[in-house]
Motif scaffolding. Structure first.
Motif, PDB file in Angstrom:
ATOM      1  N   GLY A   1       2.429   6.243   4.486  1.00 56.97           N
ATOM      2  CA  GLY A   1       1.402   5.433   3.826  1.00 56.97           C
ATOM      3  C   GLY A   1       1.892   4.876   2.504  1.00 56.97           C
ATOM      4  O   GLY A   1       1.736   3.686   2.225  1.00 56.97           O
ATOM      5  N   VAL A   2       2.522   5.724   1.692  1.00 58.50           N
ATOM      6  CA  VAL A   2       3.008   5.288   0.378  1.00 58.50           C
ATOM      7  C   VAL A   2       4.158   4.292   0.536  1.00 58.50           C
ATOM      8  O   VAL A   2       4.228   3.292  -0.183  1.00 58.50           O
ATOM      9  CB  VAL A   2       3.438   6.511  -0.466  1.00 58.50           C
ATOM     10  N   ALA A   3       5.032   4.544   1.506  1.00 57.01           N
ATOM     11  CA  ALA A   3       6.166   3.630   1.696  1.00 57.01           C
ATOM     12  C   ALA A   3       5.680   2.238   2.088  1.00 57.01           C
ATOM     13  O   ALA A   3       6.242   1.233   1.673  1.00 57.01           O
ATOM     14  CB  ALA A   3       7.118   4.179   2.756  1.00 57.01           C
ATOM     15  N   LEU A   4       4.614   2.161   2.882  1.00 55.11           N
ATOM     16  CA  LEU A   4       4.144   0.859   3.363  1.00 55.11           C
ATOM     17  C   LEU A   4       3.388   0.078   2.294  1.00 55.11           C
ATOM     18  O   LEU A   4       3.415  -1.145   2.282  1.00 55.11           O
ATOM     19  CB  LEU A   4       3.239   1.034   4.589  1.00 55.11           C
ATOM     20  N   ALA A   5       2.668   0.786   1.410  1.00 53.25           N
ATOM     21  CA  ALA A   5       1.748   0.050   0.535  1.00 53.25           C
ATOM     22  C   ALA A   5       1.795   0.467  -0.922  1.00 53.25           C
ATOM     23  O   ALA A   5       1.039  -0.069  -1.722  1.00 53.25           O
ATOM     24  CB  ALA A   5       0.326   0.217   1.065  1.00 53.25           C
ATOM     25  N   GLY A   6       2.666   1.399  -1.287  1.00 53.90           N
ATOM     26  CA  GLY A   6       2.628   1.919  -2.656  1.00 53.90           C
ATOM     27  C   GLY A   6       1.536   2.961  -2.760  1.00 53.90           C
ATOM     28  O   GLY A   6       0.805   3.208  -1.802  1.00 53.90           O
ATOM     29  N   PRO A   7       1.431   3.610  -3.915  1.00 52.03           N
ATOM     30  CA  PRO A   7       0.432   4.671  -4.041  1.00 52.03           C
ATOM     31  C   PRO A   7      -0.987   4.106  -4.096  1.00 52.03           C
ATOM     32  O   PRO A   7      -1.318   3.335  -4.984  1.00 52.03           O
ATOM     33  CB  PRO A   7       0.807   5.366  -5.357  1.00 52.03           C
ATOM     34  N   ILE A   8      -1.797   4.476  -3.127  1.00 50.91           N
ATOM     35  CA  ILE A   8      -3.196   4.049  -3.089  1.00 50.91           C
ATOM     36  C   ILE A   8      -4.038   5.316  -3.079  1.00 50.91           C
ATOM     37  O   ILE A   8      -3.869   6.164  -2.203  1.00 50.91           O
ATOM     38  CB  ILE A   8      -3.479   3.198  -1.844  1.00 50.91           C
TER      39      ILE A   8
END
Lengths: 333, 328
Positions: free
Chosen positions: A247-254
């Motif tokens: 998740g973090v790799a795809l969109a950054g920390p959300i």
């Protein structure tokens, strides 16, 4: 322990959430800041086709994959630390994944696989530390684990900012833009890869569901019903970190998807993991897709598009506080 | 959109830092302060008013030992022939190379080392309102080090900053000559492109998420000057922009301001290939351009305007590929 959900209830919940998700994709494809000529949109090679398929639907699918990953990771972490405030962001795992990703951006040029791999390693390392530090005399103490997460969060940020400070100017900008946490039209190959990893992680966690129910009872309770507690916890830790890393790799920390989604769903579907895990995947996907659609529309009043992480934090922050307030009579820690 | 150009170590300020690092540390635009910057009649001898209206008393006039905390000031110092008076510069001052490489560094724009600056015993420290923090100037003043703040929000204010740098360093005549050279250069670019058709141009400082340069950026001014039409002129400053609107605006030329485009701009340029309906992509007119040429209010803006004119109007003459990475 709650009784296992009936097949009918399972079908009803999963069916309803799936229908909502498909509806959300339709909304995401239909609305935006531009008017679309739908006749042209049906023909490949037109600007309107690119708008609907790439700029809107591609982005909605990315939001779904990331939302599913973070929603299920939230359920897993809440079970692992036996605390409703368990969330990849709160526990410092997202920041740990971000450290990995930033290392990849700064030193490996942010190729897709190295980014996912490094983010996964960062998430796994951080969560292993949180978990190890949270164990006092062989028992997991949720308050200690959460505190360890808070401190590791700060440490991770220090590392990220150090790397950003030392990097070349262009790389610094790349790191800082990425850290804002936003969704954009994805590369279809990385979307496919991410989706495959998330589906695998969710299916594996769903298969562990009966053992997760037992873990909620505490170590002795779980042990007494014949569960190999340390092994189950390790599996849980690896799978949840995989989901967070992707998740973090795809969109950054959300942030906060892992808090909001499981708690809303628990009100509806209860706490049984066989139902919670697919529900959190679909609910997370639904939530982030809608949040990102709102983000795109925010350009109209704001004149600029905020990162989606701003919206999830604006919704999730107050939600987190309300949760704390309403539970003030209970022993949270 | 109002932007703070001061970076702080907090996630909320990250956007500001990103923007700052992408506008050549000097492109932040606000209405210029209405201060009579050159009027010294009401001041004690040896004192001047800086570009935001503060009274400054350099240790010596003209200043013989100068520290520059902004890359554009460093460029202007050399342009007016005052390079030899520089005793220290910030870490992002990279032009003119290689002369600037020999100078001591005093740290970043937003958090320079005050004690290193003090150790250099400058007569005057130049800061830029958009690249530096006001607090830095105030701290230096408290340490007894005179500071002069420049404010150069647009092409119109270039002359003021250039003259101030020249006057304070004893090179006013050279500053006037340099200013005349720049104005002649801009006029020549405007003259050559005025009668040509004006293609739609996009300045994208970042691709994912999409950050564009709108009104009130140097890149915008230079594009309009070089015979282009900025497709993002509805927005102000460097902001995020919806991809779907861009797909409809259909730019014919895309400019990617990049640090050192000759090393590693290829992925940024190639990333645009996924939008084949854009005329710029279809026709191979996506260009990575050295950022400081088109967004830093320094001595090379004319060079930036000429480069843009060649990229926007290939009929003029082939552009030198030294500062450009083109889509392939």
């Amino acid at each position: 322990m709650s009784p296992p959900p009936s097949r009918r209830r399972f079908a009803w919940v999963v069916g309803a959430l799936s229908a909502c998700l498909v509806g959300a994709w339709a909304v995401a494809a239909a609305v935006g800041v531009e008017g679309v000529d739908w006749g042209a949109a049906l023909r490949a090679g037109t600007a309107d086709h690119a708008i609907v398929v790439e700029a809107r639907l591609g982005r909605a699918l990315l939001a779904s994959v990331v939302g599913a990953a973070l929603g299920v990771a939230g359920v897993a972490y809440q079970t692992l630390v036996r605390n409703p405030l368990g969330d990849p962001y709160v526990l410092g795992v997202s920041s740990g994944a971000a450290v990995g990703a930033v290392v990849a951006i700064a030193f490996a040029g942010a190729a897709g696989t190295s980014l996912v791999g490094c983010a996964f390693a960062g998430a796994l390392g951080t969560m292993a530390l949180v978990y190890r530090l949270g164990r006092v005399r062989g028992r997991l103490v949720p308050a200690v684990a959460l505190l360890a997460g808070v401190v590791l969060n700060a440490l991770s940020w220090a590392m990220i900012l150090t790397i950003a400070t030392l990097a070349r100017m262009g790389t610094t900008a790349e790191i800082l833009v990425w850290l804002m946490g936003s969704l954009g039209p994805p590369r279809w190959s990385s979307l496919g890869l991410g989706a495959a990893a998330v589906v695998a992680g969710v299916v594996a966690l769903a298969a562990l569901a009966p053992r997760l129910n037992a873990l909620v009872l505490g170590d002795e309770g779980a042990h007494s019903v014949g569960i190999d507690v340390p092994r189950t916890r390790k599996l849980l830790l690896v799978l949840a970190s995989l989901l967070t890393g992707v998740g973090v790799a795809l969109a950054g920390p959300i942030g906060f998807v892992g808090i909001i989604v499981p708690h809303v769903l628990r009100l509806v579907v209860g706490t049984v993991h066989r139902l919670m895990i697919p529900a959190a995947a679909l609910g997370g996907a639904l939530f982030l897709t809608l949040a990102d659609t709102l983000t795109r529309l925010a350009f109209l009043p704001l004149g600029a598009e905020p990162p989606v992480s701003v919206l999830t934090a604006l919704l999730g922050g107050p939600f987190f506080l309300v949760l704390l307030w309403r539970r003030r009579g209970e022993r949270l820690f | 959109m109002h932007r703070r150009c001061v970076a702080q170590v907090a996630p909320a300020a990250i956007a500001a830092l990103v923007v700052m690092s992408f506008v050549g540390l000097g492109g932040c635009r606000r209405a210029p302060t209405d201060a009579a910057t050159t009027d010294t009649t009401d001041l004690a001898p040896g004192s001047v008013r800086d570009e935001i209206g503060r009274v400054v008393t350099p240790r010596a006039l003209p200043a013989r030992r100068v520290v520059s905390l902004a890359p554009n000031i460093t460029e202007l110092m050399f342009a007016v022939g005052a390079g030899a008076q520089l005793v220290g510069v910030d870490k992002y001052s990279d032009q003119p190379a290689p002369e600037v490489d020999r100078l001591p560094r005093v740290g970043s724009n937003y958090e320079p080392s005050l004690e290193r600056i003090a150790g250099l015993a400058p007569d005057l420290v130049f800061l830029s309102k958009s690249a530096n923090k006001r607090e830095t100037a105030e701290a230096l003043e408290r340490m007894g080090i005179p500071t002069f703040l420049t404010e150069t929000p647009g092409l119109a204010e270039m002359g003021r900053t250039l003259r101030d740098v020249g006057r304070l360093t004893g090179h006013l005549a050279e500053a006037e000559r340099e200013l005349a050279r720049m104005e002649a250069g801009f006029a020549a670019v405007r003259e050559r492109t005025r009668a040509l058709p004006h293609p739609r141009v996009l300045v994208a400082v970042w691709t994912q998420p999409l950050y564009v340069g709108g009104r009130g950026t140097f890149a915008h001014d230079l594009i309009e000057l070089a015979g282009g039409e900025n497709v993002a002129r509805e927005v102000e400053g460097f902001v995020t922009f919806p991809m779907e609107r861009l797909l409809h605006l259909a730019p014919e030329v895309i400019i990617l301001p990049t640090h050192a485009p000759e090393t590693g701009a290829a992925p940024a340029v190639a990333a645009w290939k996924r939008w084949p309906t854009l005329p710029a992509v279809r026709d191979g007119r996506v260009f990575a351009v050295e950022d400081s040429l088109i967004s830093r209010p320094g001595a090379r803006l004319v060079q930036g305007a000429e480069l843009l004119a060649h990229l926007i109007h290939p009929e003029l003459s082939p552009a030198g590929d030294r500062d450009v990475e083109q889509i392939r």
